[in-house]
Design an enzyme around this catalytic site. Structure first.
Site, PDB file in Angstrom:
ATOM      1  CB  SER A 145      -0.955  -0.035   1.200  1.00 22.15           C
ATOM      2  OG  SER A 145      -1.962   0.940   1.069  1.00 22.15           O
TER       3      SER A 145
ATOM      4  CG  ASP B 209      -6.418  -2.749  -4.031  1.00 29.42           C
ATOM      5  OD1 ASP B 209      -7.088  -2.255  -3.114  1.00 29.42           O
ATOM      6  OD2 ASP B 209      -5.231  -2.435  -4.261  1.00 29.42           O
TER       7      ASP B 209
ATOM      8  CG  HIS C  71      -5.468  -2.594  -0.238  1.00 27.29           C
ATOM      9  ND1 HIS C  71      -4.798  -2.067  -1.322  1.00 27.29           N
ATOM     10  CD2 HIS C  71      -4.961  -1.966   0.864  1.00 27.29           C
ATOM     11  CE1 HIS C  71      -3.932  -1.147  -0.903  1.00 27.29           C
ATOM     12  NE2 HIS C  71      -4.006  -1.085   0.416  1.00 27.29           N
TER      13      HIS C  71
END
Length: 207
Positions: free
Chosen positions: A18, A112, A146
């Site tokens: 991320s 995601d 994600h």
């Protein structure tokens, strides 16, 4: 890092997820001695806050909060609110990954709901090749969300985001996401063994 007793050396690899992914991209682009970089659902532009390095500043990628969505459980879906890093003035937020010396592996969850991770990985591939660099390795996992953690961690579909201060929905179908975590862990190890020591993993991890 090379002086740390638990760093084998002589090479250093980076693993970022991320926001940590674009930080690792920045490190690989500006610092010496980075041999291999793995990005898990990361953006190719600098995000959330400006990046300061020496006398240079890379602005954060802008966003349009009006494009965010809210689930029935009042969780934020942010995937559509981020500006396109290939359009002006967002180009200034792109990380100059063509300056990196080592190869890249992009791990992408196709469900995601935070980033357009698949799109960003393709942007990186086109950008690198346009600058005479090797094509990065991209591994995509359908229905993975994600938060692709190490194997057997429970699927995190939503949580309160530490920076945004809101409940965020991350996506992921439990069975497919769990399988992605197992495979991604092996792929990451194989990538690092190859590019850091020139070998293949001898045994599978017991995790």
């Amino acid at each position: 890092m090379l002086q740390h007793p638990q760093v084998k050396g002589p090479n250093v690899g980076l693993l970022g997820f991320s926001k940590g992914g674009d930080l690792c991209l920045s490190m690989a682009s500006f610092l010496k001695g980075i041999t291999a970089t793995v990005l898990i659902n990361a953006c190719v532009a600098n995000t959330l806050v400006p990046l300061h390095y020496k006398d240079m500043v890379i602005p954060e990628l802008g966003s349009d909060p009006a494009k965010q969505k809210i689930t029935e459980s009042a969780c934020l879906i942010s995937v559509d609110m981020w500006n396109n890093p290939l359009e002006e003035p967002n180009l200034q937020s792109l990380i100059p990954l063509e300056k990196a010396q080592g190869p890249f592996l992009f791990i992408v969850g196709l469900d995601d709901r935070s980033w357009k991770s698949g799109f960003y990985a393709q942007v990186a591939s086109v950008w690198l090749q346009a600058h005479g660099k090797d094509r990065p390795q991209i591994i995509q996992y359908p229905e993975a969300g994600h938060c692709i953690d190490p194997p057997y961690f429970p699927l995190c579909r939503a949580s309160v985001h530490a920076v945004l201060g809101k409940a965020v929905f991350y996506g992921g179908e439990p069975r497919a996401h769990s399988r992605a975590q197992v495979d991604a862990w092996q792929q990451i190890q194989r990538f690092f063994y190859k590019h850091l020591s020139g070998t293949e993993p001898v045994t599978h991890s017991k995790i």
